[in-house]
Scaffold this motif. Sequence first.
Motif, PDB file in Angstrom:
ATOM      1  N   ARG A 302     -13.331 -36.535 -25.002  1.00 23.72           N
ATOM      2  CA  ARG A 302     -14.129 -36.891 -23.810  1.00 23.72           C
ATOM      3  C   ARG A 302     -15.307 -37.800 -24.210  1.00 23.72           C
ATOM      4  O   ARG A 302     -16.435 -37.623 -23.771  1.00 23.72           O
ATOM      5  N   TRP A 303     -14.972 -38.812 -25.001  1.00 28.11           N
ATOM      6  CA  TRP A 303     -15.995 -39.684 -25.606  1.00 28.11           C
ATOM      7  C   TRP A 303     -15.943 -41.071 -24.959  1.00 28.11           C
ATOM      8  O   TRP A 303     -14.888 -41.709 -24.910  1.00 28.11           O
ATOM      9  N   PHE A 304     -17.104 -41.535 -24.485  1.00 29.48           N
ATOM     10  CA  PHE A 304     -17.199 -42.822 -23.792  1.00 29.48           C
ATOM     11  C   PHE A 304     -18.319 -43.666 -24.397  1.00 29.48           C
ATOM     12  O   PHE A 304     -19.377 -43.148 -24.772  1.00 29.48           O
ATOM     13  N   GLN A 305     -18.056 -44.969 -24.463  1.00 30.49           N
ATOM     14  CA  GLN A 305     -19.072 -45.941 -24.857  1.00 30.49           C
ATOM     15  C   GLN A 305     -19.452 -46.742 -23.608  1.00 30.49           C
ATOM     16  O   GLN A 305     -18.586 -47.325 -22.952  1.00 30.49           O
ATOM     17  N   PHE A 321     -25.659 -39.466 -16.844  1.00 28.29           N
ATOM     18  CA  PHE A 321     -24.219 -39.358 -17.034  1.00 28.29           C
ATOM     19  C   PHE A 321     -23.546 -38.412 -16.040  1.00 28.29           C
ATOM     20  O   PHE A 321     -22.326 -38.257 -16.068  1.00 28.29           O
ATOM     21  N   GLY A 322     -24.323 -37.791 -15.190  1.00 27.73           N
ATOM     22  CA  GLY A 322     -23.750 -36.960 -14.141  1.00 27.73           C
ATOM     23  C   GLY A 322     -23.495 -35.526 -14.528  1.00 27.73           C
ATOM     24  O   GLY A 322     -23.127 -34.700 -13.685  1.00 27.73           O
ATOM     25  N   ASP A 323     -23.681 -35.191 -15.802  1.00 30.70           N
ATOM     26  CA  ASP A 323     -23.422 -33.819 -16.291  1.00 30.70           C
ATOM     27  C   ASP A 323     -24.702 -33.134 -16.728  1.00 30.70           C
ATOM     28  O   ASP A 323     -24.670 -32.129 -17.442  1.00 30.70           O
ATOM     29  N   GLY A 324     -25.850 -33.667 -16.310  1.00 30.22           N
ATOM     30  CA  GLY A 324     -27.137 -33.117 -16.718  1.00 30.22           C
ATOM     31  C   GLY A 324     -27.718 -33.781 -17.939  1.00 30.22           C
ATOM     32  O   GLY A 324     -28.857 -33.483 -18.331  1.00 30.22           O
ATOM     33  N   ASP A 337     -18.652 -32.307 -22.148  1.00 33.88           N
ATOM     34  CA  ASP A 337     -18.257 -30.988 -22.641  1.00 33.88           C
ATOM     35  C   ASP A 337     -17.062 -30.405 -21.908  1.00 33.88           C
ATOM     36  O   ASP A 337     -16.428 -29.451 -22.402  1.00 33.88           O
ATOM     37  N   LYS A 338     -16.762 -30.943 -20.731  1.00 30.81           N
ATOM     38  CA  LYS A 338     -15.694 -30.333 -19.926  1.00 30.81           C
ATOM     39  C   LYS A 338     -15.018 -31.393 -19.064  1.00 30.81           C
ATOM     40  O   LYS A 338     -15.473 -32.535 -18.979  1.00 30.81           O
ATOM     41  N   ALA A 339     -13.947 -30.979 -18.420  1.00 31.03           N
ATOM     42  CA  ALA A 339     -13.239 -31.881 -17.502  1.00 31.03           C
ATOM     43  C   ALA A 339     -14.075 -32.099 -16.243  1.00 31.03           C
ATOM     44  O   ALA A 339     -14.853 -31.234 -15.827  1.00 31.03           O
ATOM     45  N   GLY A 340     -13.904 -33.268 -15.649  1.00 33.46           N
ATOM     46  CA  GLY A 340     -14.644 -33.545 -14.423  1.00 33.46           C
ATOM     47  C   GLY A 340     -14.520 -34.987 -13.989  1.00 33.46           C
ATOM     48  O   GLY A 340     -13.974 -35.840 -14.697  1.00 33.46           O
TER      49      GLY A 340
END
Length: 366
Positions: A302-305, A321-324, A337-340
């Motif tokens: 789940r790694w993004f550049q 990033f939308g995940d806090g 850390d998780k799917a979404g």
Amino acid sequence: MTLIHQKSRLKKPFLIVLIVFLSIFVVSFSIPEKEYRIYQFPKNKIPRIDGEFSDWAQVPESYTIGLDQLMDTRFGNGTNLNPKDFDISVKVGWVKDLNRLYFFLEMKDDYWDFDNPALGQDIFELVVDGNLSGGPFIKQHNGNKDIISLEELHFKGHGAHAQNYHIFTPVQNKEEVMIWGNTPWIKEFPHYNAAYDYNFKHSESGKLKMEFWITPFDHAAVEGFQVSTITKLKENDVIGLSWCFLDFDGEKCESFMNLAHDTKMIYDASYLNIFRLMPLEKQFVKAIDADWSFVEMDRNQRWFQFKDESIGNITKWHWDFGDGNSSNDQHPSHKYDKAGEWTVILTIEGPEGKSVRSKVWDVVTK
């Protein structure tokens, strides 16, 4: 237009004399050193091919290329071209991320000739070499013509790395374009589209307006679009481009007026003019405007550049990033850390103010 284009019009003795004459005449001309410009249309102001032409009013007159830039390189008129006999102005445009070249032509002729079902009519001949590959691209001028027959060469690169369009002005009872090459499919929609506006009959005088687009190809294959390579048009890049106008008055083609000042431009891309794909005009550019893109580096991790593609004088970046989690780097990397399905927001700041760009659910993890 090559000599073979006129075989139906000319007697053989005259052809022999003309061939000898041209072999001496065309070599005396050099390529103009002037660099021409291609206007960038904003994406919300793309010209419609509808024959109405008001979309072109935004293009400054400084982009207009007129008769004064042309030279008759075949019939000895040089730059002494009479606008009362024939006059032309051309504007060229492009749209970022849309690989098309747009053209707007205004032409006046004292004798419009367009009843011939073949090539013996008024023609706007356009040549484009999208990646400046240069060199001959027409079979009659292929260096292997003494080894391989012209019939076989027709299917081996004839019109492949540069393209020659004979655009009929106006068209009547035939296709709008003749492609001088082995790729007639490039004149079909969605690779080409045109609209005309005129109110005259064959042999009359009058004014013609037309607009069209073409799709330039680094390599146009005889097998079709699926195995061809479209030219990727990029801001500030240069391409090879030129045109000429063949002015027929009755049975006679009385002038061959071309922008390159060398007849070889119709079959050798080394003789085309240089055109630059210009940035947007200042009035269409925001002082500061946020934008960004991303690359998925590893789906399992789940790694993004992320890449900042904003414009303006920027001093601060803030990524949500939308995940806090967040970052103040310009080009951050982030692992979820998780799917979404994530909404990612970039906020930029600078002396000209602040700009925000969010993208909803472009970034997805499993």
